[in-house]
Write a protein that holds these residues in place. Structure first.
Motif, short mmCIF file in Angstrom:
data_model
loop_
_atom_site.label_atom_id
_atom_site.label_comp_id
_atom_site.label_asym_id
_atom_site.label_seq_id
_atom_site.Cartn_x
_atom_site.Cartn_y
_atom_site.Cartn_z
N GLN A 256 -47.63 -25.28 6.52
CA GLN A 256 -47.76 -23.84 6.30
C GLN A 256 -47.37 -23.07 7.56
N CYS A 257 -46.69 -21.95 7.36
CA CYS A 257 -46.30 -21.11 8.49
C CYS A 257 -47.54 -20.44 9.09
N PRO A 258 -47.71 -20.51 10.42
CA PRO A 258 -48.89 -19.90 11.06
C PRO A 258 -48.80 -18.37 11.10
N ASN A 259 -47.62 -17.83 10.85
CA ASN A 259 -47.42 -16.38 10.93
C ASN A 259 -47.61 -15.68 9.59
N CYS A 260 -46.96 -16.19 8.53
CA CYS A 260 -47.01 -15.50 7.24
C CYS A 260 -47.60 -16.37 6.12
N SER A 261 -48.10 -17.54 6.47
CA SER A 261 -48.74 -18.47 5.53
C SER A 261 -47.81 -18.98 4.44
N ARG B 23 -39.57 -24.65 11.15
CA ARG B 23 -39.09 -23.29 11.10
C ARG B 23 -39.43 -22.71 9.74
N CYS B 24 -40.00 -21.51 9.74
CA CYS B 24 -40.34 -20.83 8.50
C CYS B 24 -39.11 -20.12 7.95
N LEU B 25 -38.83 -20.33 6.65
CA LEU B 25 -37.65 -19.72 6.05
C LEU B 25 -37.88 -18.26 5.68
N ASP B 26 -39.15 -17.84 5.64
CA ASP B 26 -39.47 -16.47 5.24
C ASP B 26 -39.50 -15.50 6.42
N CYS B 27 -40.03 -15.94 7.55
CA CYS B 27 -40.14 -15.02 8.68
C CYS B 27 -39.46 -15.54 9.96
N ASP B 28 -38.81 -16.67 9.87
CA ASP B 28 -38.06 -17.24 11.00
C ASP B 28 -38.90 -17.67 12.19
ZN LIG Z 1 -43.46 -17.46 8.13
#
Ligand SMILES: [Zn+2]
Length: 106
Positions: free
Chosen positions: A4-9, A97-102
């Motif tokens: 899971q992305c730590p920034n935008c979940s 790397r998160c594909l939603d928020c980079d």
């Molecule tokens: Zn993200």
């Protein structure tokens, strides 16, 4: 298990292979250099061995030696390079790397 992305979940996270790719490329380049010197050594060795069998042996010996030396050099070079890159991947560089928020994270 998903990451899971730590920034935008978001769960749209990919694993980055930058270290490995760069390492493999460095390895391929240095392998090419090794291969070239291996080809030179192989050609010299082949020429010496081939010379015992006359002019035809000299030429075929040089070519066979160059091909073999070049192949061995470039293969061993790229294997070493990708191993070094793999080490970098696990320690220095961000792995995901998160594909939603980079965002890049470990
Ligand atoms: Zn993200």
């Amino acid at each position: 298990m998903s990451i899971q992305c730590p920034n935008c979940s978001s769960y749209h996270v990919i694993e980055r292979k930058i270290g490995k790719t760069v390492g493999a490329r460095i390895g391929a380049v240095s392998g090419g250099i090794l291969g070239a010197s291996g080809a030179w050594t192989g050609a010299e060795t082949g020429a010496v061995v081939g010379a015992a069998f006359g002019p035809v042996g000299l030429i075929t010996g040089s070519i066979a030696g160059a091909l073999f030396g070049g192949l061995v050099g470039s293969v061993s070079g790229s294997i070493t390079g990708s191993k070094v890159g793999e080490q970098l991947d696990g320690s220095v560089l961000d792995l995901y790397r998160c594909l939603d928020c980079d965002t890049e994270f470990n």
